[in-house]
Design a protein around this motif. Structure first.
Motif, PDB file in Angstrom:
ATOM      1  N   SER A 144       0.810  -1.213   0.000  1.00  0.00           N
ATOM      2  CA  SER A 144       0.000   0.000   0.000  1.00  0.00           C
ATOM      3  C   SER A 144       0.853   1.278   0.000  1.00  0.00           C
ATOM      4  CB  SER A 144      -0.971   0.000   1.182  1.00  0.00           C
ATOM      5  OG  SER A 144      -0.255  -0.101   2.392  1.00  0.00           O
ATOM      6  N   LEU A 145       2.021   1.264   0.644  1.00  0.00           N
ATOM      7  CA  LEU A 145       2.861   2.462   0.613  1.00  0.00           C
ATOM      8  C   LEU A 145       3.363   2.746  -0.800  1.00  0.00           C
ATOM      9  CD1 LEU A 145       5.084   2.552   3.843  1.00  0.00           C
ATOM     10  CD2 LEU A 145       3.255   4.116   3.150  1.00  0.00           C
TER      11      LEU A 145
ATOM     12  N   ALA B 175      -1.924 -11.916  -1.831  1.00  0.00           N
ATOM     13  CA  ALA B 175      -2.875 -11.051  -1.117  1.00  0.00           C
ATOM     14  C   ALA B 175      -2.930  -9.664  -1.752  1.00  0.00           C
ATOM     15  CB  ALA B 175      -2.490 -10.938   0.357  1.00  0.00           C
ATOM     16  N   THR B 176      -1.759  -9.138  -2.136  1.00  0.00           N
ATOM     17  CA  THR B 176      -1.725  -7.808  -2.732  1.00  0.00           C
ATOM     18  C   THR B 176      -2.375  -7.810  -4.113  1.00  0.00           C
ATOM     19  OG1 THR B 176       0.228  -7.225  -1.446  1.00  0.00           O
ATOM     20  CG2 THR B 176      -0.162  -5.923  -3.432  1.00  0.00           C
TER      21      THR B 176
ATOM     22  N   ALA C  15       1.173  -3.710   3.932  1.00  0.00           N
ATOM     23  CA  ALA C  15       1.269  -2.313   4.363  1.00  0.00           C
ATOM     24  C   ALA C  15       2.689  -1.788   4.240  1.00  0.00           C
ATOM     25  CB  ALA C  15       0.783  -2.189   5.801  1.00  0.00           C
ATOM     26  N   GLY C  16       3.614  -2.461   4.862  1.00  0.00           N
ATOM     27  CA  GLY C  16       5.011  -2.015   4.772  1.00  0.00           C
ATOM     28  C   GLY C  16       5.757  -2.993   3.907  1.00  0.00           C
ATOM     29  N   GLU C  17       6.880  -3.452   4.410  1.00  0.00           N
ATOM     30  CA  GLU C  17       7.557  -4.493   3.647  1.00  0.00           C
ATOM     31  C   GLU C  17       7.736  -5.692   4.551  1.00  0.00           C
ATOM     32  OE1 GLU C  17      11.879  -3.180   4.933  1.00  0.00           O
ATOM     33  OE2 GLU C  17       9.927  -2.221   5.028  1.00  0.00           O
ATOM     34  N   GLN C  18       7.658  -6.895   3.976  1.00  0.00           N
ATOM     35  CA  GLN C  18       8.094  -8.058   4.748  1.00  0.00           C
ATOM     36  C   GLN C  18       9.600  -8.153   4.584  1.00  0.00           C
ATOM     37  OE1 GLN C  18       5.283 -11.421   5.623  1.00  0.00           O
ATOM     38  NE2 GLN C  18       5.257 -11.450   3.394  1.00  0.00           N
ATOM     39  N   LEU C  19      10.039  -8.105   3.328  1.00  0.00           N
ATOM     40  CA  LEU C  19      11.453  -8.249   3.012  1.00  0.00           C
ATOM     41  C   LEU C  19      11.763  -7.370   1.832  1.00  0.00           C
ATOM     42  CD1 LEU C  19      11.495 -12.077   3.016  1.00  0.00           C
ATOM     43  CD2 LEU C  19      12.667 -10.618   4.649  1.00  0.00           C
TER      44      LEU C  19
END
Lengths: 338, 338
Positions: free
Chosen positions: A20-21, A228-229, A330-334
């Protein structure tokens, strides 16, 4: 949400996550300035008309770290990645370009290995690498090598989220998470080993196998941000909901084990050889058969459907009968897995 | 020359200079693996056919340091640079892509400024930015921001070095060296200031103004490696020689002063708004007139001609009546000016 300007005055790694960012950064910085009907589609590429022919045009920079990982390397990834973006747009990939940014001091043999890998990948995917550019930057100006590939192809069929309606089925061509896990483990930052190999593969044949079926409405490769994204992008694009069933989504034992250990959700992990397809309900059987007939789609599954309710959201029915909203990453996993 | 493998096991900055080391690296690593008729032309782009239409396709990564300099910035440079590559191929630039690699921590306002600059440049050059990609890498993984742009356009006229013959005239659209000098001085590594501004400009209108003249055979923008390298590429491509006259080649006072102080040869300095044209002798007058009628070509000059002797070499007749062979740039004068 408040405008991103007030939240983040500096660019964060998460702005490159595909989640999302990233979407907000693109909306707020780029779509604002480049207001044209092509870009506002927010697809992985654009469809433009040249001389009466519909052309798909896409670009991707590859900054994967490490540059070699089980199942591939940055060269192969850069070719198949762009081939796949064109393929899921309903196009036949034809020509690709290659822009290299090399860090001074890179071993020449490494460059040769990557070039050979790109050439083999192009041959496998039946595309021609027709133009290129090489830049060399000082030590510390890049992390070994970055590759941009852009690609053009002829559009075979117009695909768009716009034709999607409630009742359509969601199909995925196989299990999720192998690419991101294989890259992660190749970093050797973790005190364990695993046999997970990236699913990196060219999807143009698989895409072309099912394009002939009338009811195929939309395809997308769930790379950065994962399944999911991708599902969220589709749901948002149509303003309808999507329901998926956890027990239908394949996760290999290796990926499941790593996710368990590190606390990752496989639904948000990048894939590089998987395709999500939205098809009209009454042709799902034929699409599934065609996909299973292709070696890259033999594990294909119907994993869910488009729902009239849920207004742009994605809902996961869990294995134990529960229900959970799947948000966009939302952010990053990796970072840097593509 | 011995194969580069034995000379340089590591990639050097000079491999990205656009000069002879760049050419050999491309030959030995890339053309070897990607053996197709498009690439072997070694042009700045490829001409491919799609659906019966001839399409020009090109790519360039921009790693200029600093990212803002007098007369432009990396965003504008990335748009005009790719527009110019298409224009000198005889094509009408139409669509461009934008692949960003951003270093974590970049100020968001800087990104916004660059995006705005790209949007303005696209508007001026009448191209549409239709697709993009954003990657963010860790601190130290890039130098603020790198931009790849790829572009496609319709070929209006087939240009090739193949039609060039002895007696053809060489024209340049203006003075040389402004871009490289302006970028160099913007680095603030030198204890003096100067008013040199980059010549950065979109050349598509100028190119289209002269394309209608039958005798226009070839165009090229002398960027990395400068005018001398471009002339060498032409001479090598045709196996004929080129003679140019030093007193015809414009060098502004500012550029001359900096070259004098730092020991640079302006003929090897990058330009971003200049065009070299090869035209049949009997139409030179008309080409020159048309070029001078365009604000970007008002300083156009006939600087030399194609010679039957000299077999692939470029010869400079100096101001004082001497003769000097102009080789291709061997290493680098300055890194990262494009």
């Amino acid at each position: 949400m408040p405008p991103i300007t007030n939240m983040h005055k500096k660019i964060l790694l998460a702005h490159g996550s595909g989640g999302s960012l990233s979407h907000r950064l693109i909306d707020e910085v780029f779509l604002k300035n480049f207001n044209n009907p092509f870009l506002s589609e927010k697809d992985d590429g654009a469809i433009v008309e040249i001389g009466g022919t519909k052309l798909a045009f896409t670009t991707d920079s590859y900054v994967v770290k490490p540059i070699f990982f089980p199942g591939g390397d940055i060269g192969k990834l850069s070719v198949f990645g762009t081939v796949n973006d064109l393929a899921v747009m309903g196009a036949e990939p034809l020509y690709i370009s290659c822009g290299l940014i090399i860090e001074e001091g890179l071993d020449r043999r490494v460059l040769e290995e990557i070039a050979l890998s790109m050439a083999q990948a192009a041959q496998i995917a039946r595309v021609l690498l027709v133009t290129g550019d090489t830049k060399v930057v000082e030590k510390g100006g890049a992390d070994r090598i970055y590759i941009n590939t852009s690609g053009v192809g002829i559009v075979k069929k117009d695909l768009s989220v716009k034709g999607i309606e409630a009742g359509d089925r969601i199909i995925i061509s196989g299990s999720v998470g192998e690419h991101e896990v294989s890259v992660l483990l190749a970093r050797e930052e973790f005190p364990f080993r695993s046999q997970v190999t990236s699913d990196l593969a060219p999807l143009n044949q698989l895409a072309s196998d099912i394009l002939v079926v009338d009811g195929v409405k939309f395809m997308r490769d769930p790379t950065r941000g994962g399944l999911a994204t991708t599902l969220n992008e589709i749901a948002e694009g149509i303003g309808l909901g999507i329901v998926v069933y956890e027990d239908k989504i394949g996760v290999s034992d290796g990926v499941a084990a790593v996710c368990e250990l590190l606390g990752f959700d496989p639904l948000y992990l990048a894939n590089e050889g998987k395709m999500v397809v939205v098809a009209k309900r009454d042709c799902t059987g034929e699409v599934l058969k065609r996909m299973k007939d292709n070696p890259l789609g033999k594990e294909s599954e119907i994993i869910g459907e488009v729902a009239a309710e849920l207004n742009g959201r994605v809902c996961l029915r869990t294995r134990i009968g529960g229900t959970r909203i799947l948000d966009m990453l939302a952010g990053e996993q990796l970072p840097r897995i593509c």
